[in-house]
Scaffold this active site. Sequence first.
Site, short mmCIF file in Angstrom:
data_model
loop_
_atom_site.label_atom_id
_atom_site.label_comp_id
_atom_site.label_asym_id
_atom_site.label_seq_id
_atom_site.Cartn_x
_atom_site.Cartn_y
_atom_site.Cartn_z
CB SER A 134 -0.95 0.01 1.20
OG SER A 134 -1.92 -1.02 1.08
N GLY A 183 -4.94 6.42 2.16
CA GLY A 183 -5.07 7.84 1.89
C GLY A 183 -6.40 8.20 1.25
CE1 TYR A 184 -7.68 9.04 -3.83
CE2 TYR A 184 -5.74 7.85 -3.08
CZ TYR A 184 -6.33 8.78 -3.93
OH TYR A 184 -5.57 9.42 -4.87
CG HIS A 189 -4.44 -3.40 7.14
ND1 HIS A 189 -4.16 -4.24 6.08
CD2 HIS A 189 -4.40 -2.14 6.64
CE1 HIS A 189 -3.96 -3.51 4.99
NE2 HIS A 189 -4.10 -2.24 5.30
CG ASN A 219 -0.54 2.07 4.56
OD1 ASN A 219 -0.60 3.25 4.20
ND2 ASN A 219 0.31 1.20 4.02
N GLY A 246 -3.03 3.53 -3.91
CA GLY A 246 -3.62 4.38 -4.92
C GLY A 246 -5.11 4.64 -4.78
CB CYS A 273 -7.27 -1.35 3.29
SG CYS A 273 -6.34 0.20 3.37
CG LEU A 274 -7.86 -0.46 -3.03
CD1 LEU A 274 -8.09 1.00 -3.39
CD2 LEU A 274 -6.74 -1.04 -3.88
CD GLU A 294 -3.92 -7.36 7.82
OE1 GLU A 294 -3.26 -6.47 7.27
OE2 GLU A 294 -5.17 -7.34 7.87
N GLY A 342 -4.41 -2.29 -0.95
CA GLY A 342 -3.52 -1.92 -2.04
C GLY A 342 -3.32 -0.43 -2.10
#
Length: 357
Positions: A45, A287-288, A325, A285, A218, A243-244, A327, A216
């Site tokens: 990520s 940013g979106y 996350h 972790n 972006g 996350c993503l 995990e 991931g």
Amino acid sequence: MTPAYVALEGGHVLEGRGRAPGTARGELVFTTAYTGYEESLTDPSYEEQVLTFSYPLIGNYGVREERFESDRIHPRAVLAKELTDDVTEWLTEEGVPAVDHLDTRDVVTDVREEGAMKCGIAVGEDVAEEDALAELEACTAMSDHTEIGAQVSVAESEVHNAEGDGPTVALIDCGVKGSIVDSLVDRDAVVHVFPYDATAADVDGVDPEILFVSNGPGDPKNYEQAVSLVETFVDELPVAGICLGQQIVARALGGTTEKMAFGHRGVNQPVLDLESGRVVMTTQNHGYTVDEPGDNLEVSQLNVNDDTIEGLDGVGCEVLTRQYHPEANPGPQDTLDFFDDVLEMAASTTRAVPADD
């Protein structure tokens, strides 16, 4: 002392001590984690980013490969107050520039006040400020990295725990951390890992019992094929995401996503579960974030600090996602039961089988 320069968006240039040579550019972000530098550096990520560690000493318990989340370092460069020789030797071996003897308190404050920003790095005996500024000039905004998934995903599908007795999971690899695969395998799931741009036919070929979209790097808008897969299978299979993955699932079900000012990166993010009222500490972790979840999802968890969406449940469909996350390598481990809930969701659902013509 080896010269080192960090050029920040807006033109300000920092000087530090060069610890690993080279030039680089990327989005400047920071993590607040005290430990877990090996896990952070190998987290996909962080692709196309320059990672600043806010904790002042990085490397004080060495470097051990068994802690890695992938097979390489992903940040384009590393900034810190002080890096140990163990870490800088590792960064040098992988060709990742590193700078220390920086006031990372100021760097973190700049990112918090101005938001994640472009930066350029130049480290070496013959570099000058102009080299870092040239890298900054060539830096691309994160949302413009339209093929970033290809940089972190498996090239071909692979299977883990093929003889397992648990549910069959089709995991879409948008930059998956190894500990996510391990968490599913530890529960005896059969995990088929597919490239980020896998087709519905690819996934159908393993007759999965659940579709899982990974973390991931972006902008989620650049993962159109993964969004399409969720749209295809959400009425047939339970769907999970981390996350993503949560952002991709939300976009597939009519939701919207947005870029955060500086994101959440660290191991101390408090999350409130709306049903139980329990607050858990989480590793994050990203940013979106999901802005609006859409009509087929309901918010189940919120970030205590800023009320951003941390968990989504399906409405009329089997969906379970988390922005953080579960995990959580290296910790905390408050939310490991997410994987039990995901596999239980798969076990309780019978996939619809199309009628013969």
